[in-house]
Design a protein around this motif. Structure first.
Motif, mmCIF file in Angstrom:
data_model
loop_
_atom_site.group_PDB
_atom_site.id
_atom_site.type_symbol
_atom_site.label_atom_id
_atom_site.label_comp_id
_atom_site.label_asym_id
_atom_site.label_seq_id
_atom_site.Cartn_x
_atom_site.Cartn_y
_atom_site.Cartn_z
ATOM 1 N N GLY A 180 0.793 -1.212 0.000
ATOM 2 C CA GLY A 180 0.000 0.000 0.000
ATOM 3 C C GLY A 180 0.830 1.269 0.000
ATOM 4 N N PRO A 181 0.198 2.408 0.371
ATOM 5 C CA PRO A 181 0.916 3.686 0.430
ATOM 6 C C PRO A 181 2.129 3.607 1.356
ATOM 7 N N LYS A 182 3.079 4.511 1.144
ATOM 8 C CA LYS A 182 4.350 4.454 1.865
ATOM 9 C C LYS A 182 4.164 4.473 3.370
ATOM 10 N N PHE A 183 3.295 5.367 3.887
ATOM 11 C CA PHE A 183 3.110 5.435 5.333
ATOM 12 C C PHE A 183 2.581 4.121 5.891
ATOM 13 N N PHE A 184 1.705 3.466 5.135
ATOM 14 C CA PHE A 184 1.104 2.216 5.590
ATOM 15 C C PHE A 184 2.134 1.103 5.719
ATOM 16 N N ARG A 185 3.269 1.271 5.056
ATOM 17 C CA ARG A 185 4.330 0.251 5.103
ATOM 18 C C ARG A 185 5.357 0.537 6.183
ATOM 19 N N THR A 186 5.099 1.505 7.068
ATOM 20 C CA THR A 186 6.037 1.840 8.137
ATOM 21 C C THR A 186 5.702 1.067 9.404
ATOM 22 N N GLU A 187 6.556 1.216 10.418
ATOM 23 C CA GLU A 187 6.449 0.420 11.634
ATOM 24 C C GLU A 187 5.160 0.680 12.420
ATOM 25 N N ILE A 188 4.684 1.930 12.481
ATOM 26 C CA ILE A 188 3.538 2.262 13.335
ATOM 27 C C ILE A 188 2.261 1.546 12.896
ATOM 28 N N PRO A 189 1.839 1.622 11.632
ATOM 29 C CA PRO A 189 0.619 0.906 11.232
ATOM 30 C C PRO A 189 0.719 -0.601 11.444
ATOM 31 N N VAL A 190 1.869 -1.179 11.124
ATOM 32 C CA VAL A 190 2.033 -2.623 11.294
ATOM 33 C C VAL A 190 1.915 -3.000 12.766
ATOM 34 N N THR A 191 2.544 -2.217 13.639
ATOM 35 C CA THR A 191 2.503 -2.502 15.072
ATOM 36 C C THR A 191 1.088 -2.371 15.617
ATOM 37 N N LEU A 192 0.379 -1.315 15.229
ATOM 38 C CA LEU A 192 -0.991 -1.121 15.699
ATOM 39 C C LEU A 192 -1.909 -2.253 15.227
ATOM 40 N N LEU A 193 -1.780 -2.641 13.970
ATOM 41 C CA LEU A 193 -2.608 -3.728 13.455
ATOM 42 C C LEU A 193 -2.285 -5.047 14.153
ATOM 43 N N THR A 194 -1.011 -5.289 14.440
ATOM 44 C CA THR A 194 -0.614 -6.517 15.122
ATOM 45 C C THR A 194 -1.209 -6.576 16.526
ATOM 46 N N CYS A 195 -1.185 -5.456 17.235
ATOM 47 C CA CYS A 195 -1.763 -5.399 18.580
ATOM 48 C C CYS A 195 -3.279 -5.594 18.530
ATOM 49 N N LEU A 196 -3.930 -4.992 17.530
ATOM 50 C CA LEU A 196 -5.377 -5.157 17.377
ATOM 51 C C LEU A 196 -5.718 -6.604 17.008
ATOM 52 N N LEU A 197 -4.873 -7.231 16.213
ATOM 53 C CA LEU A 197 -5.048 -8.641 15.879
ATOM 54 C C LEU A 197 -5.035 -9.481 17.154
ATOM 55 N N GLY A 198 -4.080 -9.213 18.046
ATOM 56 C CA GLY A 198 -3.997 -9.951 19.296
ATOM 57 C C GLY A 198 -5.173 -9.682 20.215
ATOM 58 N N LEU A 199 -5.590 -8.412 20.325
ATOM 59 C CA LEU A 199 -6.694 -8.040 21.210
ATOM 60 C C LEU A 199 -7.991 -8.725 20.796
ATOM 61 N N THR A 200 -8.332 -8.655 19.517
ATOM 62 C CA THR A 200 -9.585 -9.263 19.050
ATOM 63 C C THR A 200 -9.509 -10.783 19.097
ATOM 64 N N ASN A 201 -8.344 -11.346 18.816
ATOM 65 C CA ASN A 201 -8.164 -12.789 18.926
ATOM 66 C C ASN A 201 -8.458 -13.246 20.352
ATOM 67 N N GLY A 202 -7.868 -12.549 21.321
ATOM 68 C CA GLY A 202 -8.021 -12.953 22.710
ATOM 69 C C GLY A 202 -9.443 -12.812 23.221
ATOM 70 N N TYR A 203 -10.060 -11.655 22.970
ATOM 71 C CA TYR A 203 -11.387 -11.409 23.546
ATOM 72 C C TYR A 203 -12.451 -12.310 22.919
ATOM 73 N N LEU A 204 -12.479 -12.382 21.601
ATOM 74 C CA LEU A 204 -13.518 -13.167 20.944
ATOM 75 C C LEU A 204 -13.345 -14.660 21.217
ATOM 76 N N THR A 205 -12.111 -15.141 21.281
ATOM 77 C CA THR A 205 -11.884 -16.537 21.646
ATOM 78 C C THR A 205 -12.443 -16.830 23.026
ATOM 79 N N SER A 206 -12.127 -15.965 23.983
ATOM 80 C CA SER A 206 -12.584 -16.170 25.353
ATOM 81 C C SER A 206 -14.107 -16.168 25.434
ATOM 82 N N VAL A 207 -14.753 -15.220 24.761
ATOM 83 C CA VAL A 207 -16.215 -15.129 24.786
ATOM 84 C C VAL A 207 -16.850 -16.416 24.255
ATOM 85 N N LEU A 208 -16.414 -16.866 23.082
ATOM 86 C CA LEU A 208 -17.045 -18.032 22.465
ATOM 87 C C LEU A 208 -16.737 -19.316 23.223
ATOM 88 N N MET A 209 -15.541 -19.443 23.772
ATOM 89 C CA MET A 209 -15.194 -20.620 24.560
ATOM 90 C C MET A 209 -16.037 -20.713 25.830
#
Length: 426
Positions: free
Chosen positions: A358-387
């Motif tokens: 994607g665009p140059k800014f989107f390929r920098t460390e900040i967007p990748v880090t934020l998306l990775t943290c959001l990936l972990g947060l939603t993985n954890g919460y939704l897994t716990s709820v459904l289990m």
């Protein structure tokens, strides 16, 4: 979506609701003194994912020894496919085996699998590069861990499904741990410390890897002790007695469930929990197709260099922990919203793809880090709820099987996500 159905709220206790048509139990549940049962289930949840985390976070060591192998992705496929195959067998034969035996055997196999790497390093590898027979043996140890995971995770999730919500929450939260004790975070912290302390040559990498696996072995031994202590606690015995009562009453009403009757019961349970299972399936297809392979192999940082993947893995693990712990504060009881959130996570694919092309800014460390943290947060919460929600939609005597079915969906998602990880970024 044809979703099912929690028991209607009323004056009955959670235990009597789970018994379905069984006679209401008059004895008051004993207290969980010092929250010991909760702590034990939390620790067990922490333990059964520790071997997997030890293997994937020793990636520096394995990549150094086997530079031509795609370590993360091969490990993931071996671990998940073996676990999936074994869980299918367990679902249909769980009623003929004892969960106590399955879990203890699985914990013992974890110890054996974790011993393979340091022992092989000491007697054969000795820091030498390119001995791919050693890589084959290592993949075999990963597959053995997959077998152990099927035995342990299926048994523990099933057992927690027979207990009140807080014990499933403890078990699921334990898979992420706490900020200092989480399996993934603990090993990630060890990795960061050892990377800083030890030299990044053969000697330093060997010391780091041996430390990860030594920690894993110690924790697995603790889990063996804790699990066998749990059955002696009054609060656990009380709920085990509830199950025995429910099973006996079902036998009086319907007779023993064997052969075709048991298979019919299993398919009925699958029908009751299928939408929860599909939600879990989607969660892990998305997560495993991105983490850890994409994080460690596909994105790069000129500033952080080889620290980048380590920081992203630690960030994911921390937010996975946060998500799995949030259900102790607020549990989303609307299954339609929870499963809708699982479908919404498909948006991570175009977002992470934008981090590559994607665009140059989107390929920098900040967007990748934020998306990775959001990936972990939603993985954890939704897994716990459904289990937590899934085993409560069946009668108590079938809660263990419902838990195992949910784990089957989970491992199917992990296996499918591991395979998708090879292709989606191309």
């Amino acid at each position: 979506m044809g979703l099912s159905v929690k028991p209607e709220p009323g004056s009955e206790s959670e235990s009597s609701l789970l018994l379905g048509n069984s006679t209401t139990v008059h004895q008051k549940p004993p207290p969980d003194t010092f929250h010991l049962a909760y702590i034990i289930y939390f620790t067990l949840g922490l333990g059964f994912l520790l071997p997997w985390n030890a293997f994937i976070t020793a990636v520096d060591y394995f990549s150094y020894l086997y530079p031509e192998a795609s370590v993360d992705r091969i490990f993931a496929v071996a671990y998940m496919l073996v676990g999936l195959f074994c869980l299918v067998i367990i679902v249909f034969y769980a009623h003929k085996s004892d969960a106590w035996v399955r879990i203890n055997v699985g914990l013992g196999l974890f110890v054996v699998a974790l011993l393979v790497v340091p022992v092989m390093d000491a007697v054969y590898i000795k820091g030498r590069v390119g001995l791919y027979d050693g890589f084959t043996v290592t993949v075999g140890a990963v597959a053995l861990s997959g077998l152990a995971d099927a035995l342990v995770q299926g048994g523990l999730i099933g057992a927690a499904g027979e207990l009140p919500d807080r014990y499933m929450q403890a078990l699921v939260a334990g898979t992420a741990g706490s900020a200092l004790l989480s399996a993934g975070v603990l090993v990630s912290v060890l990795r960061i410390l050892t990377k800083a302390v030890y030299t990044q040559d053969a000697i330093g990498l060997r010391k780091s890897a041996n430390l990860y696996f030594a920690v894993g072995i110690v924790v697995m031994v603790i889990c063996i002790v804790f699990y066998n202590v749990a059955h002696r606690l009054p609060v656990i015995k009380y709920h085990e007695d509830l199950k025995i009562q429910a099973v006996n009453e079902e036998k009086e009403e319907k007779g023993s469930l064997t052969g075709s009757m048991w298979r019919s019961a299993v398919w009925h349970i699958v029908g009751r929990v299928k939408w929860y299972g599909f939600g879990i399936l989607l969660i892990y297809i998305v997560t495993l197709s991105i983490f850890p392979g994409y994080i460690t192999e596909d994105v790069h940082s000129e500033i952080l260099k080889d620290w980048y993947g380590i920081i992203l893995i630690a960030g994911y693990n921390v937010f996975d922990l946060v998500g799995k712990s949030l259900t102790a504060i607020y549990l989303l009881e609307n299954e339609k919203v929870a499963i809708g959130g699982c479908f919404a996570r498909l948006l991570f694919f175009p977002l992470f793809l934008g981090c590559l092309h994607g665009p140059k800014f989107f390929r920098t460390e900040i967007p990748v880090t934020l998306l990775t943290c959001l990936l972990g947060l939603t993985n954890g919460y939704l897994t716990s709820v459904l289990m937590i929600l899934a085993p409560k939609v069946v009668q108590l005597q079938h809660a263990e099987t419902a838990g195992i079915v949910i784990v089957l969906f989970l491992v199917l998602g992990l296996a499918a996500g591991s395979i998708v990880a090879w292709f989606w970024v191309i």
